[in-house]
Design an enzyme around this catalytic site. Structure first.
Site, short mmCIF file in Angstrom:
data_model
loop_
_atom_site.label_atom_id
_atom_site.label_comp_id
_atom_site.label_asym_id
_atom_site.label_seq_id
_atom_site.Cartn_x
_atom_site.Cartn_y
_atom_site.Cartn_z
N CYS A 203 -64.03 -44.44 5.34
CA CYS A 203 -63.02 -44.23 6.38
C CYS A 203 -61.71 -44.97 6.08
CB CYS A 203 -63.54 -44.66 7.74
SG CYS A 203 -65.11 -43.91 8.15
N HIS B 23 -58.37 -47.10 12.74
CA HIS B 23 -59.36 -46.07 12.45
C HIS B 23 -60.06 -45.70 13.75
CE1 HIS B 23 -62.53 -43.74 10.93
NE2 HIS B 23 -63.45 -44.67 10.99
N ASN C 226 -64.94 -39.29 15.11
CA ASN C 226 -64.61 -40.05 13.90
C ASN C 226 -64.46 -39.08 12.73
OD1 ASN C 226 -64.66 -41.63 11.58
ND2 ASN C 226 -66.36 -42.91 12.25
#
Ligand code: UT7
Length: 334
Positions: A113, A253, A283
């Site tokens: 990520c 994030h 996500n």
């Protein structure tokens, strides 16, 4: 060394939306649990025949248009992803070809990520050192394709999408002011897609054991995330010689609203300066930060001279952050 900034952005998510109510039909979960524990309400899913290169291509087209840059002007294409079209060729080569970026080098980068932050840090070095003038950095994922749809602790979290940024030289004092990147491979087992590589090549056994899907120890990742997001943001601001009061916009994030809130509290930044879109997208791993960045810019949340921080963490384990003094005005004559 030249100063480097982001002179255009774009993003793309597939049309299909998967709501929490849809997930209630697949696994033993409910809307209230998902919203309370994660903040996620819905996520977008690529159709079976749509590879991640398509999402990246669509986001890149918009970023080039926004930057008013033609595909032949691009010197390098970097795609950050953990869900590339193939093991090889790289997704970046596929995207560069579709864009008509004939003069570009291209490679993929994998930092979970944190991929987009690693991507812009890499692009920054190429431009600052004078090797390239225009670099296209894309974070794209089709995580829906590697989810175990019977595992309620992971299948509710992830979504598909892509975000892109065009980087070029900018005026002195503007653009990226500092970076911080890190890794700790000892935590690799906490978040992994175990099979399909050289350790566990694809076999009937790996498929039967579901080893081609995301395996995660959520609680451990959570603890790591809250600590690292705060720490790395403090470090990167220190490197830029700025106090947290100077921050106009923070793009973290987008994994879990509780992680975002806890790290923002740790950092001591006002919540109204924080970009959150995980309620609509879940996500999206390497795509989370660039999609949030593109939306923030298009919503007018960044003005010339604003100080912006982007910060992420992910599989690896990896983490990274950068500080930018915002301008979209390129300086190509150097
Ligand atoms: O980009 C990086 C990727 N990953 C992350 O950032 C994930 C980080 N971790 C997290 O966000 C959280 O740990 C999760 C959202 C994954 C889980 O939240 P949690 O508050 O840590 O829950 P938990 O794993 O401790 O589970 C609590 C309970 C358990 O039941 P028992 O053992 O208390 O009876 C789980 O079985 O909730 C249960 N549970 C669920 N219940 C309903 C787990 N998933 C679900 C679900 N629906 N989807």
């Amino acid at each position: 060394m030249r100063n480097v900034g982001i002179v255009g952005t774009g993003s793309y998510v597939p049309d299909k939306v998967l709501t929490n109510a849809d997930l209630e039909k697949l696994v033993d979960t409910n809307d209230e649990w998902i919203i309370t524990r994660t903040g996620i309400k819905e996520r977008h899913m690529a159709p079976a025949d749509m590879p991640v290169s398509e999402l990246c291509y669509q986001a890149a087209l918009k970023a080039l248009e926004d930057a008013k840059v033609g595909p032949e002007e691009v010197d390098l294409v970097i795609v950050a992803t953990v869900t590339g079209d193939h093991a090889f060729p790289s997704t970046s080569c596929i995207v560069a070809d579709r864009l008509g970026a004939k003069n570009a080098a291209a490679f993929d980068l994998q930092a979970g990520c944190t991929g987009f932050i690693y991507g812009v840090a890499t692009a920054n070095q190429f431009i600052a050192a004078g090797m390239y003038k225009t670099v296209l950095v894309i974070g794209g994922e089709t995580l829906s394709k590697i989810i175990n749809w019977e595992d309620r602790s992971t299948c509710i979290l992830f979504g598909d999408g892509a975000g892109a940024a065009v980087l070029q030289p900018v005026e002195e004092g503007y653009g990226f002011l500092s970076f911080e990147l890190g890794s700790d491979g000892s935590g690799g087992k906490l978040l992994t897609q175990p099979a399909g590589g050289s350790r566990y090549p694809a076999s009937q056994d790996t498929v039967e054991k579901n080893l081609h899907t995301i395996q995660m120890e959520g609680k451990e990742v959570y603890k790591f995330a809250v600590k690292i997001m705060g720490d790395v943001s403090v470090n990167v601001l220190e490197k830029a010689g700025l106090s947290k009061e100077k921050v106009d916009l923070l793009i973290p994030h987008q994994a879990n609203i509780r992680i975002v809130e806890a790290s923002v509290k740790r950092l001591g930044i006002s919540p109204d300066k924080v970009v959150v879109n995980l309620d609509r997208y879940g996500n999206m791993s390497a795509a989370s930060i660039p999609v949030a960045l593109d939306e923030a810019i298009r919503a007018g949340r960044l003005r010339e001279g604003d100080i912006m921080v982007m910060v992420g963490f992910g599989a690896g384990l990896t983490w990274g952050a950068c500080v930018l003094k915002w301008t979209k005005v390129g300086k190509m004559h150097d």
